[in-house]
Design a protein around this motif. Structure first.
Motif, PDB file in Angstrom:
ATOM      1  N   VAL A  76       0.868  -1.169   0.000  1.00  0.00           N
ATOM      2  CA  VAL A  76       0.000   0.000   0.000  1.00  0.00           C
ATOM      3  C   VAL A  76       0.905   1.220   0.000  1.00  0.00           C
ATOM      4  O   VAL A  76       2.056   1.168   0.441  1.00  0.00           O
ATOM      5  N   SER A  80      -0.903   6.582   2.085  1.00  0.00           N
ATOM      6  CA  SER A  80      -2.271   6.186   2.422  1.00  0.00           C
ATOM      7  C   SER A  80      -2.388   5.514   3.786  1.00  0.00           C
ATOM      8  O   SER A  80      -3.474   5.501   4.360  1.00  0.00           O
ATOM      9  N   THR A  89      -2.963  -0.027   7.576  1.00  0.00           N
ATOM     10  CA  THR A  89      -2.798  -0.687   6.276  1.00  0.00           C
ATOM     11  C   THR A  89      -4.145  -1.212   5.799  1.00  0.00           C
ATOM     12  O   THR A  89      -4.552  -0.978   4.664  1.00  0.00           O
ATOM     13  N   ASP A  92      -6.990   2.069   5.834  1.00  0.00           N
ATOM     14  CA  ASP A  92      -6.673   3.288   5.087  1.00  0.00           C
ATOM     15  C   ASP A  92      -5.864   3.015   3.825  1.00  0.00           C
ATOM     16  O   ASP A  92      -5.799   3.872   2.938  1.00  0.00           O
ATOM     17  N   GLY A  93      -5.210   1.865   3.760  1.00  0.00           N
ATOM     18  CA  GLY A  93      -4.263   1.582   2.691  1.00  0.00           C
ATOM     19  C   GLY A  93      -4.877   1.472   1.312  1.00  0.00           C
ATOM     20  O   GLY A  93      -5.953   0.889   1.143  1.00  0.00           O
ATOM     21  N   VAL A  94      -4.149   2.006   0.340  1.00  0.00           N
ATOM     22  CA  VAL A  94      -4.513   1.900  -1.070  1.00  0.00           C
ATOM     23  C   VAL A  94      -3.351   1.210  -1.780  1.00  0.00           C
ATOM     24  O   VAL A  94      -2.184   1.640  -1.648  1.00  0.00           O
ATOM     25  N   VAL A  95      -3.636   0.146  -2.498  1.00  0.00           N
ATOM     26  CA  VAL A  95      -2.598  -0.648  -3.154  1.00  0.00           C
ATOM     27  C   VAL A  95      -1.803   0.227  -4.133  1.00  0.00           C
ATOM     28  O   VAL A  95      -2.382   0.944  -4.949  1.00  0.00           O
ATOM     29  N   SER A  96      -0.474   0.130  -4.026  1.00  0.00           N
ATOM     30  CA  SER A  96       0.405   0.887  -4.917  1.00  0.00           C
ATOM     31  C   SER A  96       1.131  -0.022  -5.909  1.00  0.00           C
ATOM     32  O   SER A  96       1.351   0.376  -7.051  1.00  0.00           O
ATOM     33  N   GLY A 110      -4.459   0.932  -6.853  1.00  0.00           N
ATOM     34  CA  GLY A 110      -5.603   1.824  -6.721  1.00  0.00           C
ATOM     35  C   GLY A 110      -6.727   1.233  -5.897  1.00  0.00           C
ATOM     36  O   GLY A 110      -7.631   1.952  -5.469  1.00  0.00           O
ATOM     37  N   GLN A 111      -6.677  -0.059  -5.650  1.00  0.00           N
ATOM     38  CA  GLN A 111      -7.721  -0.748  -4.883  1.00  0.00           C
ATOM     39  C   GLN A 111      -7.497  -0.513  -3.388  1.00  0.00           C
ATOM     40  O   GLN A 111      -6.365  -0.528  -2.903  1.00  0.00           O
ATOM     41  N   ALA A 112      -8.566  -0.321  -2.657  1.00  0.00           N
ATOM     42  CA  ALA A 112      -8.479  -0.199  -1.205  1.00  0.00           C
ATOM     43  C   ALA A 112      -8.125  -1.561  -0.609  1.00  0.00           C
ATOM     44  O   ALA A 112      -8.669  -2.583  -1.025  1.00  0.00           O
ATOM     45  N   CYS A 113      -7.229  -1.569   0.360  1.00  0.00           N
ATOM     46  CA  CYS A 113      -6.827  -2.828   0.994  1.00  0.00           C
ATOM     47  C   CYS A 113      -8.029  -3.526   1.620  1.00  0.00           C
ATOM     48  O   CYS A 113      -8.188  -4.736   1.471  1.00  0.00           O
TER      49      CYS A 113
END
Length: 125
Positions: A76, A80, A89, A92-96, A110-113
């Motif tokens: 992530v 984020s 993670t 709040d995390g957004v996959v990078s 772009g997907q939310a964890c």
């Protein structure tokens, strides 16, 4: 099959044997030292923080390493989620970044964890 979710602030908290096949969401950086702990535990998925990617892409080194061992892994964005906090993670995390194994599970940048974990638990992984 509903995969167990393991929230670990440090990937070192995974337990080899006991956590095999789990969805591991960590607060750890995605460096090579973290990759070795994930490999020992054999989760189905390991989620890390990209830690700003770093010099020589060191913050993503776990992804290709775990790919070579058949383990899905993603990071992530450090912007984020808080590094070192698994709950951040997850919530709040957004996959990078993702390895190919993670992409094959439908995980993408772009997907939310939280959404990817719900997706994997709902599909049985």
């Amino acid at each position: 099959m509903n995969r167990p979710l393991r929230l670990v602030d440090s990937i070192t908290e995974l337990r080899p044997g006991a956590d095999t096949g789990c969805l591991a969401v960590s607060g750890s950086h995605g460096g090579i030292s973290s990759a070795h702990y994930a490999l020992a535990a054999q989760p189905m998925l390991a989620v890390f923080n990209d830690a700003g990617v770093g010099k020589d892409v060191a913050g993503l080194a776990a992804l290709p390493f775990l790919q070579r061992h058949g383990i899905a892994a993603c990071t992530v964005a450090h912007t984020s989620a808080r590094i070192g906090e698994a709950r951040s993670t997850l919530h709040d995390g957004v996959v990078s970044h993702c390895n190919a194994q993670a992409l094959s599970l439908g995980i993408e940048p772009g997907q939310a964890c939280a959404a990817l974990i719900r997706q994997l638990q709902g599909s049985g992984g």
